[in-house]
Design an enzyme around this catalytic site. Structure first.
Site, PDB file in Angstrom:
ATOM      1  N   ARG A  30       4.904   6.341  14.162  1.00 22.45           N
ATOM      2  CA  ARG A  30       4.784   6.879  12.798  1.00 22.45           C
ATOM      3  C   ARG A  30       4.201   8.282  12.790  1.00 22.45           C
ATOM      4  NH1 ARG A  30       1.092   4.306   8.043  1.00 22.45           N
ATOM      5  NH2 ARG A  30      -0.112   6.208   8.273  1.00 22.45           N
ATOM      6  N   HIS A  44       4.743   0.230   0.249  1.00 19.95           N
ATOM      7  CA  HIS A  44       5.452  -0.523   1.295  1.00 19.95           C
ATOM      8  C   HIS A  44       4.571  -1.643   1.823  1.00 19.95           C
ATOM      9  CE1 HIS A  44       3.399   2.816   3.341  1.00 19.95           C
ATOM     10  NE2 HIS A  44       3.346   2.053   4.414  1.00 19.95           N
ATOM     11  N   ASP A  89       0.461   5.148   1.898  1.00 19.90           N
ATOM     12  CA  ASP A  89      -0.375   5.746   2.941  1.00 19.90           C
ATOM     13  C   ASP A  89      -1.251   6.874   2.395  1.00 19.90           C
ATOM     14  OD1 ASP A  89       0.858   4.045   4.759  1.00 19.90           O
ATOM     15  OD2 ASP A  89       2.430   5.507   5.224  1.00 19.90           O
ATOM     16  N   HIS A 143       0.843  -1.207   0.000  1.00 17.20           N
ATOM     17  CA  HIS A 143       0.000   0.000   0.000  1.00 17.20           C
ATOM     18  C   HIS A 143       0.873   1.250   0.000  1.00 17.20           C
ATOM     19  CE1 HIS A 143       1.021  -0.478   4.250  1.00 17.20           C
ATOM     20  NE2 HIS A 143       0.678   0.784   4.455  1.00 17.20           N
TER      21      HIS A 143
HETATM   22  C1  SIN Z   1       2.846   1.096   7.820  1.00 14.62           C
HETATM   23  O1  SIN Z   1       2.308   0.575   6.871  1.00 14.62           O
HETATM   24  O2  SIN Z   1       2.750   2.290   8.060  1.00 14.62           O
HETATM   25  C2  SIN Z   1       3.698   0.252   8.749  1.00 14.62           C
HETATM   26  C3  SIN Z   1       4.954  -0.199   8.097  1.00 14.62           C
HETATM   27  C4  SIN Z   1       5.761  -1.063   9.022  1.00 14.62           C
HETATM   28  O3  SIN Z   1       5.363  -1.273  10.176  1.00 14.62           O
HETATM   29  O4  SIN Z   1       6.822  -1.534   8.602  1.00 14.62           O
END
Ligand code: SIN
Length: 277
Positions: free
Chosen positions: A265, A250, A97, A95
């Protein structure tokens, strides 16, 4: 500042900088590096939630995630946590974000607090490279198309009631966004073309039905995730990774059952996306 590329096409590790003390000149270098490389890894940082937030604010306004659990010390920082007894992780699928927002996020910054002894890596894929490797005819066809992105099926009521990381995701009533973006965008920082559909949030091409869209989207998802477009990032505590949501996908690997993984995050607002000319 020492820069080492993580692969030919994607990612750079940036050493010998302190995110809490970066000159304007080094900051501009960092920004251009992100637009170019898509993912920056900055090891050996010592970031409280407030310090991470302050660094993120240098990049732009903060998009406080309405679905993630906030961190106690700074509720504008989101917790990305999987406990040893939890089965599902957050972000365990390709995905990018906030593509469901009308103005999607510029970048996300994930800071590793606690990582498993083995597993818990994050995969990244370059959407610059995915686009570049398509044929000229296909590029031409995609360049006039738009796609619809949504948060409903991921963060809305229905998935919350099923087998989801329930206690870690909140506010399903706020998952009402549908947004339309060009399939091939002109990256707002670099000007390069980037493929802007993703397997988690893109639901169909604009003006096409879901079933008409399915096989072409599936092709693009398989193509985007080809190994030569990707890197696999192995975390260490104290590393901050920044990814450009307009140039990458990612995928958080969920292969560390019985171990704990805790990250913080912060996501930075972007600008409206334009189609490539
Ligand atoms: C996310 O998708 O924001 C998390 C990525 C991760 O935990 O590596």
């Amino acid at each position: 500042m020492k820069v080492t590329h993580l692969s030919e096409i994607l990612g750079a590790e940036v050493d010998c900088i302190d995110c809490q003390d970066i000159s304007d000149r080094d900051f501009a270098t960092l920004q251009n590096l992100l637009w170019d490389r898509g993912v920056l890894s900055i090891p050996n940082q010592d970031l409280t939630p407030d310090a991470q937030f302050a660094f993120a604010q240098r990049w732009g306004a903060i998009n406080v995630n309405r679905f993630f659990t906030p961190v106690v010390e700074n509720p504008r920082v989101a917790e990305v946590l999987k406990e040893p007894d939890q089965e599902l992780n957050i972000g365990g699928g390709w995905h990018t974000d906030h593509s469901y927002d009308d103005i999607p996020a510029m970048c996300s910054m994930l800071y590793a607090i606690e990582v498993p002894d083995t597993g818990g890596d994050t995969l990244f894929a370059s959407m610059y490279a995915a686009y570049a490797n398509l044929s000229d005819g296909f590029k031409q066809a995609l360049s006039s198309m738009c796609a619809v992105h949504s948060s409903r099926h991921v963060f809305g009521h229905e998935p919350m009631e099923g087998d989801r990381p329930r206690k870690r995701l909140h506010n399903p009533e706020l998952a009402v966004q549908d947004a339309v973006h060009p399939v091939v965008i002109e990256h707002p920082g670099s000007g390069r073309p980037s493929l802007y559909v993703n397997p988690s949030f893109t639901v169909r091409f604009d003006g096409w039905s879901t079933s008409e869209s399915a096989s072409l989207l599936a092709y693009l998802y398989r193509f985007g995730a080809r190994p030569e477009h990707t890197i696999r990032y192995r975390w260490k505590p104290g590393t901050l990774v920044i990814w450009d949501n307009r140039a990458t996908w990612h995928y958080a690997l969920n292969d560390y059952h019985g171990q704990r993984r805790l990250m913080h995050r912060v996501t930075v607002e972007g600008v409206p996306l334009r189609a490539i000319n």
